[in-house]
Design a protein around this motif. Structure first.
Motif, PDB file in Angstrom:
ATOM      1  N   HIS A 194       9.797   2.039   0.309  1.00 48.65           N
ATOM      2  CA  HIS A 194       8.370   2.365   0.246  1.00 48.65           C
ATOM      3  C   HIS A 194       7.548   1.611   1.289  1.00 48.65           C
ATOM      4  N   LEU A 195       7.594   0.273   1.267  1.00 49.18           N
ATOM      5  CA  LEU A 195       6.729  -0.508   2.162  1.00 49.18           C
ATOM      6  C   LEU A 195       7.137  -0.362   3.633  1.00 49.18           C
ATOM      7  N   LYS A 196       8.383  -0.616   3.971  1.00 46.43           N
ATOM      8  CA  LYS A 196       8.808  -0.577   5.388  1.00 46.43           C
ATOM      9  C   LYS A 196       8.587   0.799   6.033  1.00 46.43           C
ATOM     10  N   PRO A 197       8.934   1.896   5.357  1.00 42.69           N
ATOM     11  CA  PRO A 197       8.638   3.204   5.972  1.00 42.69           C
ATOM     12  C   PRO A 197       7.138   3.416   6.207  1.00 42.69           C
ATOM     13  N   SER A 198       6.311   2.926   5.297  1.00 38.66           N
ATOM     14  CA  SER A 198       4.864   3.048   5.472  1.00 38.66           C
ATOM     15  C   SER A 198       4.402   2.249   6.687  1.00 38.66           C
ATOM     16  N   LEU A 199       4.885   1.020   6.812  1.00 41.87           N
ATOM     17  CA  LEU A 199       4.512   0.187   7.959  1.00 41.87           C
ATOM     18  C   LEU A 199       4.914   0.859   9.266  1.00 41.87           C
ATOM     19  N   LYS A 200       6.084   1.472   9.270  1.00 35.92           N
ATOM     20  CA  LYS A 200       6.562   2.162  10.470  1.00 35.92           C
ATOM     21  C   LYS A 200       5.669   3.357  10.796  1.00 35.92           C
ATOM     22  N   ARG A 201       5.329   4.160   9.785  1.00 33.07           N
ATOM     23  CA  ARG A 201       4.464   5.323  10.014  1.00 33.07           C
ATOM     24  C   ARG A 201       3.099   4.908  10.557  1.00 33.07           C
ATOM     25  N   LEU A 202       2.608   3.744  10.092  1.00 37.87           N
ATOM     26  CA  LEU A 202       1.277   3.278  10.480  1.00 37.87           C
ATOM     27  C   LEU A 202       1.286   2.411  11.741  1.00 37.87           C
ATOM     28  N   GLY A 203       2.477   2.073  12.243  1.00 33.46           N
ATOM     29  CA  GLY A 203       2.574   1.236  13.431  1.00 33.46           C
ATOM     30  C   GLY A 203       2.157  -0.203  13.181  1.00 33.46           C
ATOM     31  N   LEU A 204       2.361  -0.687  11.955  1.00 31.91           N
ATOM     32  CA  LEU A 204       2.004  -2.061  11.609  1.00 31.91           C
ATOM     33  C   LEU A 204       3.206  -2.988  11.767  1.00 31.91           C
ATOM     34  N   ASP A 205       2.937  -4.273  11.781  1.00 30.62           N
ATOM     35  CA  ASP A 205       3.959  -5.304  11.969  1.00 30.62           C
ATOM     36  C   ASP A 205       5.089  -5.126  10.947  1.00 30.62           C
ATOM     37  N   PRO A 206       6.328  -4.962  11.395  1.00 29.36           N
ATOM     38  CA  PRO A 206       7.444  -4.769  10.468  1.00 29.36           C
ATOM     39  C   PRO A 206       7.775  -6.019   9.647  1.00 29.36           C
ATOM     40  N   ASP A 207       7.204  -7.167  10.006  1.00 24.81           N
ATOM     41  CA  ASP A 207       7.444  -8.393   9.242  1.00 24.81           C
ATOM     42  C   ASP A 207       6.548  -8.499   8.008  1.00 24.81           C
ATOM     43  N   ILE A 208       5.645  -7.561   7.819  1.00 17.57           N
ATOM     44  CA  ILE A 208       4.816  -7.547   6.613  1.00 17.57           C
ATOM     45  C   ILE A 208       5.745  -7.335   5.421  1.00 17.57           C
ATOM     46  N   ASN A 209       5.554  -8.154   4.379  1.00 20.03           N
ATOM     47  CA  ASN A 209       6.364  -8.014   3.172  1.00 20.03           C
ATOM     48  C   ASN A 209       5.455  -8.172   1.952  1.00 20.03           C
ATOM     49  N   LEU A 210       6.034  -8.156   0.770  1.00 22.05           N
ATOM     50  CA  LEU A 210       5.209  -8.249  -0.435  1.00 22.05           C
ATOM     51  C   LEU A 210       4.433  -9.556  -0.495  1.00 22.05           C
ATOM     52  N   HIS A 211       5.018 -10.639   0.007  1.00 24.02           N
ATOM     53  CA  HIS A 211       4.325 -11.928  -0.027  1.00 24.02           C
ATOM     54  C   HIS A 211       3.132 -11.954   0.930  1.00 24.02           C
ATOM     55  N   THR A 212       3.148 -11.114   1.948  1.00 18.60           N
ATOM     56  CA  THR A 212       2.009 -11.005   2.864  1.00 18.60           C
ATOM     57  C   THR A 212       0.726 -10.710   2.089  1.00 18.60           C
ATOM     58  N   PHE A 213       0.840  -9.900   1.051  1.00 16.28           N
ATOM     59  CA  PHE A 213      -0.344  -9.519   0.282  1.00 16.28           C
ATOM     60  C   PHE A 213      -0.888 -10.689  -0.530  1.00 16.28           C
ATOM     61  N   ARG A 214      -0.032 -11.633  -0.883  1.00 15.42           N
ATOM     62  CA  ARG A 214      -0.495 -12.863  -1.566  1.00 15.42           C
ATOM     63  C   ARG A 214      -1.368 -13.668  -0.615  1.00 15.42           C
ATOM     64  N   HIS A 215      -0.929 -13.821   0.642  1.00 22.18           N
ATOM     65  CA  HIS A 215      -1.756 -14.502   1.650  1.00 22.18           C
ATOM     66  C   HIS A 215      -3.037 -13.725   1.908  1.00 22.18           C
ATOM     67  N   THR A 216      -2.898 -12.412   2.003  1.00 18.22           N
ATOM     68  CA  THR A 216      -4.046 -11.552   2.262  1.00 18.22           C
ATOM     69  C   THR A 216      -5.103 -11.678   1.174  1.00 18.22           C
ATOM     70  N   SER A 217      -4.677 -11.845  -0.073  1.00 13.48           N
ATOM     71  CA  SER A 217      -5.636 -11.915  -1.191  1.00 13.48           C
ATOM     72  C   SER A 217      -6.588 -13.083  -1.027  1.00 13.48           C
ATOM     73  N   VAL A 218      -6.116 -14.181  -0.458  1.00 15.65           N
ATOM     74  CA  VAL A 218      -6.974 -15.352  -0.243  1.00 15.65           C
ATOM     75  C   VAL A 218      -8.047 -15.008   0.785  1.00 15.65           C
ATOM     76  N   ARG A 219      -7.639 -14.342   1.846  1.00 17.50           N
ATOM     77  CA  ARG A 219      -8.591 -13.950   2.891  1.00 17.50           C
ATOM     78  C   ARG A 219      -9.601 -12.929   2.364  1.00 17.50           C
TER      79      ARG A 219
END
Length: 179
Positions: free
Chosen positions: A151-176
């Motif tokens: 689910h996540l990796k194919p979406s990142l690929k379709r959107l041209g986003l950093d392939p290193d984004i993972n579920l923990h990225t959203f934990r960091h993002t929540s602080v921002r």
């Protein structure tokens, strides 16, 4: 003698922290609504709650008070080293109640109407046998590798986003995003 050890053991590199903005979070959410609708709501839920991956995947509908918008975190799902189990969260202080934004609660309410079945209380159950969602066996939450790879990796690929984004990225993002 310690300098010899330092020369032999390679220095551990810290992984980079990636922070998403609200537009990137929304783009991933919209993409998953189209391609993986059963799991799309996980994206804003992660980005605006600070949940760990295991906490997200262990969630049941009983953990959400839809009237007050409160989410209770009281368990975690682990699928590391072929041991699959729901257990206590990472630390005692991980047991907490989170106030969710109203629109995230509304997404969760819609998700419940679409996907909740009497035999399955997990919000994000694992799918077996097929990937189109017509058959869901609700014996466990979705495995982290399945969420990431299907689910996540194919979406990142379709959107041209950093392939290193993972579920923990959203934990960091929540602080921002909470600023």
């Amino acid at each position: 003698s310690t300098s010899i050890v330092k020369d032999v053991i390679p220095k551990k590199h810290k992984s980079k922290h990636i922070y998403l903005d609200k537009f990137q979070v929304n783009n991933i959410f919209k993409d998953l609504q189209e391609h993986s609708p059963r799991y799309a709501v996980a994206i804003p839920l992660l980005a605006y709650s600070g949940l760990r991956s295991g906490e997200l995947r262990a969630l049941t509908y009983d953990d959400i008070d839809f009237n007050s918008g409160l989410l209770t975190v009281n368990k975690s799902f682990s699928d590391k080293a072929k041991k699959v189990k729901v257990s206590d969260p990472k630390t005692d202080s991980s047991i907490r109640t989170i106030k969710l934004p109203k629109y995230v609660v509304n997404y969760l309410r819609e998700h419940k109407e679409l996907y909740k079945t009497p035999e399955c209380n997990y919000i994000f159950p694992n799918q077996r046998g097929n990937q189109n969602g017509s058959k869901v066996i609700c014996d466990n939450p979705i495995l982290g590798k399945n969420f990431k790879n299907r689910h996540l990796k194919p979406s990142l690929k379709r959107l041209g986003l950093d392939p290193d984004i993972n579920l923990h990225t959203f934990r960091h993002t929540s602080v921002r995003l909470a600023r």
